[in-house]
Design an enzyme around this catalytic site. Sequence first.
Site, mmCIF file in Angstrom:
data_model
loop_
_atom_site.group_PDB
_atom_site.id
_atom_site.type_symbol
_atom_site.label_atom_id
_atom_site.label_comp_id
_atom_site.label_asym_id
_atom_site.label_seq_id
_atom_site.Cartn_x
_atom_site.Cartn_y
_atom_site.Cartn_z
ATOM 1 N N HIS A 1 -6.078 -6.485 13.523
ATOM 2 C CA HIS A 1 -4.804 -5.760 13.505
ATOM 3 C C HIS A 1 -4.480 -5.333 14.931
ATOM 4 C CE1 HIS A 1 -1.607 -3.651 11.381
ATOM 5 N NE2 HIS A 1 -1.801 -2.604 12.169
ATOM 6 N N ASP B 1 12.830 23.569 -2.250
ATOM 7 C CA ASP B 1 13.506 22.789 -3.283
ATOM 8 C C ASP B 1 14.983 22.550 -3.010
ATOM 9 O OD1 ASP B 1 11.083 23.176 -4.953
ATOM 10 O OD2 ASP B 1 11.810 25.240 -5.010
ATOM 11 N N TYR C 1 16.331 31.066 4.981
ATOM 12 C CA TYR C 1 15.219 31.860 5.497
ATOM 13 C C TYR C 1 15.321 32.059 7.010
ATOM 14 C CZ TYR C 1 12.898 31.152 0.989
ATOM 15 O OH TYR C 1 12.585 31.152 -0.340
ATOM 16 N N ARG D 1 1.216 -10.748 6.933
ATOM 17 C CA ARG D 1 1.115 -9.542 6.115
ATOM 18 C C ARG D 1 2.404 -8.738 6.336
ATOM 19 N NH1 ARG D 1 -3.908 -9.280 9.252
ATOM 20 N NH2 ARG D 1 -3.047 -7.391 10.223
ATOM 21 N N CYS E 1 14.590 24.557 2.569
ATOM 22 C CA CYS E 1 13.715 25.314 1.663
ATOM 23 C C CYS E 1 12.803 24.346 0.902
ATOM 24 C CB CYS E 1 14.547 26.130 0.691
ATOM 25 S SG CYS E 1 15.783 27.192 1.477
ATOM 26 N N LYS F 1 0.843 -1.198 0.000
ATOM 27 C CA LYS F 1 0.000 0.000 0.000
ATOM 28 C C LYS F 1 0.879 1.249 0.000
ATOM 29 C CE LYS F 1 -0.495 -0.062 5.046
ATOM 30 N NZ LYS F 1 -1.423 -0.015 6.180
ATOM 31 N N ARG G 1 -10.612 1.299 14.954
ATOM 32 C CA ARG G 1 -10.474 2.006 13.688
ATOM 33 C C ARG G 1 -11.612 1.591 12.771
ATOM 34 N NH1 ARG G 1 -4.584 1.648 10.954
ATOM 35 N NH2 ARG G 1 -5.198 -0.543 10.776
#
Length: 372
Positions: free
Chosen positions: A170, A316, A268, A223, A314, A40, A140
């Site tokens: 679970h 990027d 920054y 699992r 930052c 997943k 859940r």
Amino acid sequence: MVTSWNRPTTLIVNKKAIQFNIAQEQKRLKSGQELFAVIKADAYGHGAIEVAKTALLQGVNGFCVSNIDEAVELREAGILLPILILGVVSPTLAPLAQQYDLTLTVANEEWLRYVATNNDLDTQKAPLKVHLKIDTGMHRIGFNKIDDMVKSVQFIQSHPLLTYEGIFTHFATADEEDTTYFDEQVATFTEFVKKSPVKPKYIHCANSATAIWHEDCPTNIVRLGIGLYGLNPSGDVLSLPYELKPAASLTTELVFVKQLHVGDKVSYGATYQASEDEWIGTLPIGYADGWNRKLQGFKVLVDGNYCEIIGRVCMDQCMIRLPKYYSPGTTVTLMGEDNGQVIDANDIAHYLETISYEVLCGISTRIPRKYV
């Protein structure tokens, strides 16, 4: 988001490591147990289709995903093994699941009655396979009353286009030292299974942590989730009884190098100030790539040296303090091994006060995946 193929930042996925981790768990399987690879969330950020194909070569018995779109993606990529969708899917999508031969999780009787009442399942296709989810303490999703579970099993048994294939739960604390709550959940699940009017093909409760530290649990499916990707489910709380190999490493390159002088400030907010003349390097990765803004002060590896991230990360880019001048193009390891030194996802998670799962899943699709 477009994948930045022409930028030197890459998540490298080692397929041999994935196969090694699967083999480690396969050695421990008991007679009658099967191993389902949990892929997943795009295989925890590693790339669902490539990981699924790699797991197939190692002989897994099936796959687990979160939602129907993840399952359909696998089917359309040619994956034919059983696929269990662990999350709740709208009952309106039951015909789509039947069309793609997907197994659905059922969390209440109302879901079943909707599917039966709307009569949209195809009588020419195989019945829709379902697994009943039992809420033993996660709170859940799932059945938390035995009577409701019993009525649902009886309902499925009376419907020719539904197949009661499994029952599962679970655990909330399988990766913790204190097993009190875990033991309570096991006892609850055992009672539900005992009261089921018929026993389905699959009775399962073992995620990675349960499989690693609680081998005696009543399960015939393991699992394998975070263990598949080579990481300790508990972080560093419990020791692993066998070796796992992290499958992912994250690398980039220095794209700019300059010398700072005493008093020069970085990024920054000017939160970092040089206390002496020093070399800094700029990396083409930032929080838009999943390299969290809170990683200021954390370290990366250059030529086997730990180098601090200075100034704010930052969107990027981010900056690191170098021990000496290195030329642009020099490899930088953000996660992985470099000259005998290692930074793994658990190290990053510990610094961020989170878990390795979030670190891996947070790596943006802007970063290309390379399979080796």
